[in-house]
Design a protein around this motif. Structure first.
Motif, short mmCIF file in Angstrom:
data_model
loop_
_atom_site.label_atom_id
_atom_site.label_comp_id
_atom_site.label_asym_id
_atom_site.label_seq_id
_atom_site.Cartn_x
_atom_site.Cartn_y
_atom_site.Cartn_z
N LEU A 1 -8.15 -13.67 -10.02
CA LEU A 1 -6.89 -13.17 -9.47
C LEU A 1 -6.80 -13.50 -7.98
CD1 LEU A 1 -4.40 -11.27 -10.16
CD2 LEU A 1 -5.72 -9.47 -9.03
N MET A 2 -5.64 -13.92 -7.53
CA MET A 2 -5.46 -14.14 -6.09
C MET A 2 -5.16 -12.78 -5.47
SD MET A 2 -3.82 -17.87 -5.63
CE MET A 2 -2.28 -17.84 -6.44
N GLU A 3 -6.22 -12.11 -5.09
CA GLU A 3 -6.11 -10.72 -4.61
C GLU A 3 -5.20 -10.62 -3.39
OE1 GLU A 3 -7.21 -7.91 -5.91
OE2 GLU A 3 -8.89 -8.44 -7.23
N GLY A 4 -5.15 -11.71 -2.62
CA GLY A 4 -4.34 -11.68 -1.39
C GLY A 4 -2.88 -11.34 -1.66
N LEU B 1 0.06 5.54 -7.86
CA LEU B 1 -0.53 4.64 -8.87
C LEU B 1 -2.01 4.94 -9.06
CD1 LEU B 1 1.08 1.20 -7.91
CD2 LEU B 1 1.80 2.83 -9.68
N PRO B 2 -2.51 4.80 -10.28
CA PRO B 2 -3.94 5.03 -10.53
C PRO B 2 -4.80 4.03 -9.76
CG PRO B 2 -2.69 4.82 -12.60
CD PRO B 2 -1.77 4.41 -11.50
N ASP B 3 -6.04 4.40 -9.51
CA ASP B 3 -6.98 3.49 -8.84
C ASP B 3 -7.06 2.19 -9.63
OD1 ASP B 3 -7.53 5.26 -6.92
OD2 ASP B 3 -9.45 5.93 -7.76
N GLY B 4 -7.14 1.11 -8.92
CA GLY B 4 -7.32 -0.18 -9.59
C GLY B 4 -6.01 -0.89 -9.90
N TYR B 5 -4.88 -0.19 -9.79
CA TYR B 5 -3.58 -0.86 -9.99
C TYR B 5 -3.25 -1.66 -8.72
CZ TYR B 5 -2.18 1.30 -14.43
OH TYR B 5 -2.10 1.64 -15.75
N ARG B 6 -2.78 -2.88 -8.92
CA ARG B 6 -2.40 -3.74 -7.79
C ARG B 6 -0.87 -3.78 -7.64
NH1 ARG B 6 -7.52 -4.81 -10.04
NH2 ARG B 6 -8.66 -6.39 -8.87
N SER C 1 0.83 -1.22 0.00
CA SER C 1 0.00 0.00 0.00
C SER C 1 0.86 1.26 0.00
CB SER C 1 -0.96 -0.01 1.19
OG SER C 1 -0.23 -0.05 2.39
N GLU C 2 1.98 1.24 0.73
CA GLU C 2 2.82 2.45 0.75
C GLU C 2 3.52 2.66 -0.59
OE1 GLU C 2 5.34 2.70 4.24
OE2 GLU C 2 3.69 2.07 5.53
N ILE D 1 3.49 -4.82 -10.39
CA ILE D 1 2.37 -3.88 -10.43
C ILE D 1 1.52 -4.22 -11.65
CG2 ILE D 1 1.72 -1.44 -10.57
CD1 ILE D 1 4.42 -0.74 -9.31
N LEU D 2 0.23 -4.36 -11.44
CA LEU D 2 -0.69 -4.75 -12.53
C LEU D 2 -1.77 -3.72 -12.73
CD1 LEU D 2 -1.40 -8.51 -11.57
CD2 LEU D 2 0.32 -7.65 -13.20
N SER D 3 -2.03 -3.38 -13.98
CA SER D 3 -3.16 -2.50 -14.30
C SER D 3 -4.43 -3.34 -14.34
CB SER D 3 -2.94 -1.85 -15.67
OG SER D 3 -3.23 -2.80 -16.69
N PRO D 4 -5.59 -2.70 -14.30
CA PRO D 4 -6.84 -3.47 -14.43
C PRO D 4 -6.89 -4.29 -15.72
CG PRO D 4 -7.30 -1.24 -13.65
CD PRO D 4 -5.83 -1.27 -14.00
N ARG D 5 -6.29 -3.78 -16.80
CA ARG D 5 -6.30 -4.53 -18.06
C ARG D 5 -5.47 -5.81 -17.94
NH1 ARG D 5 -3.97 -2.42 -22.37
NH2 ARG D 5 -5.35 -3.49 -23.80
N ALA D 6 -4.38 -5.72 -17.19
CA ALA D 6 -3.55 -6.93 -16.99
C ALA D 6 -4.34 -7.96 -16.18
CB ALA D 6 -2.25 -6.56 -16.27
#
Ligand SMILES: Cc1ncc(COP(=O)(O)O)c(C=O)c1O
Length: 380
Positions: free
Chosen positions: A240-243, A67-72, A59-60, A210-215
């Motif tokens: 996606l394994m969000e964890g 990073l834009p919203d939705g990027y992991r 998160s930091e 780092i992944l975009s929503p499209r990825a």
């Protein structure tokens, strides 16, 4: 210009920190390992305290990088290589691939794509050390794999203007010596990877993915035809394994390295954020640039100043490889500069790290030593 006083006068002042390696890079100024918060050590990384630290690493990072919203953001195994390979193995094969390479690391990704994944609809856009391929020829109907900063040639892409906003394919960007040192157009990048030991002076071990929503969309809709090692698996049951992007790592990480990374992020924040680390790195490059401008026996390997890296600064000298090696050795023996020889696959020369963990003052103090070492070696 050849100034004989540079030969006769051995500089008196040495850089306080002679660490100019391009990875692992110098620790940040005033780094003190005893100051790390090691309360997570000896505990399970799945315990609340461990998960909190790993979650903060994600998160930091997102917050500091803006990073834009939705990027992991996830912490993954095997440093930058792990992150890039995990992305390529998980995402490629759904459409054609344009892979760009202009130095050793980019060339490694070409090998992965053509010889390991054995994809056939591949366009390999290449350029020699010092240049980059013609970016206007990239086909964004394909997935595009490229390195933001070629660490072994000191050549970076100038910006993201060449990347299509309405691309059909994904952009997969190995940005290990660029993130935190260069402006990154996040919206144009679908996968971004880096490691901790470069610009942040952290510890080698883990990669950042780092992944975009499209990825993510691709991950959830495409199943590659090859076997996927557990260490590369980002989805389960097609989701996606969000964890992973909240600190639940695939396997056991080094919590000491995580503590060190959080310390590096705190330093970035203290300095003023990413704009400050970028500015610091650019100021460092200017020190080398002034020196190069004043001396005709040394030049940047990058042929165009718009492509010249401000982190891994690669220099060519108009002398033999043996003489360059002698300069590197001399500066090492003097305790003035460590690990500044060019990368093993790159043309002979010097490579001086100018990322934000390096102090401008130290670079200023190194420059007269470079001149002295050059004259000492060529006049030997
Ligand atoms: C551009 C680039 N890609 C990949 C790597 C490999 O990184 P790691 O050792 O973190 O896997 C490096 C290391 O210097 C690099 O500079």
């Amino acid at each position: 210009m050849t100034d004989m006083s540079e030969l006769l006068n051995k500089p008196l002042i040495k850089p306080a920190n002679p660490n100019f390696s391009s990875g692992p890079c110098s620790k940040r100024p005033h780094y003190d390992v005893s100051q790390l918060d090691v309360s997570t050590l000896g505990r399970s990384h799945r315990a609340p305290i461990g998960k909190l630290a790993l979650g903060r690493a994600c998160s930091e990072t997102a917050e500091l990088l803006g990073l834009p919203d939705g990027y992991r953001v996830g912490v993954v195994p095997a440093s930058d290589t792990g992150a890039v390979e995990m992305a390529m193995w998980s995402l490629l094969g759904a459409r054609g691939v344009d892979v760009l390479a202009w130095e050793s690391f980019g060339a490694g990704w070409v090998t992965d794509i053509t010889k390991q994944l054995k994809l056939d609809n591949v366009r390999h856009l290449s350029a020699d050390y010092g240049a980059i391929p013609d970016l206007s020829t990239v086909d964004f109907a394909n997935d595009v794999v490229f390195t933001w900063n070629g660490t072994t040639s000191g050549v970076k892409v100038p910006n993201g203007d060449w990347i299509a906003d309405d691309r059909e394919g994904l952009t997969i960007c190995d940005a290990t010596s660029a993130v935190f040192a260069m402006e990154m157009p996040w919206e144009k990048l679908d996968v971004i990877t880096y490691s901790w030991q470069k610009v942040l002076g952290g510890e080698g071990a883990h990669g950042m993915l780092i992944l975009s929503p499209r990825a993510v969309e691709r991950l959830e809709s495409y199943n590659p035809p090859w076997p996927m090692p557990k260490i590369f698996r980002l989805t389960k049951g097609g989701k996606l394994m969000e964890g992973i992007f909240r600190g639940e790592t695939i396997n056991t990480p080094s919590m000491l390295c995580v503590a060190d990374y959080l310390d590096a992020l705190a330093w970035v924040r203290e300095l003023g954020g990413v704009s400050a680390t970028i500015a610091k790195s650019q100021a460092n490059l200017q020190v080398v640039k002034s020196f190069v401008d004043d001396h005709d026996w040394i030049d940047f390997l990058a042929q165009d100043s718009a492509l010249c890296s401000n982190t891994s600064v690669c220099l060519t000298l108009s002398i033999s490889q043996e003489q360059v090696k002698a300069i590197v050795k001399l500066l090492d023996t003097e305790g003035v500069a460590y690990d500044i020889g060019s990368y093993r696959d790159a043309p002979s020369g010097l490579r001086i790290w100018c990322g934000a963990t390096v102090e401008e003052q130290d670079l200023q103090e190194l420059m007269p030593w470079l001149a002295w070492a050059y004259h000492t070696v060529v006049n030997a």
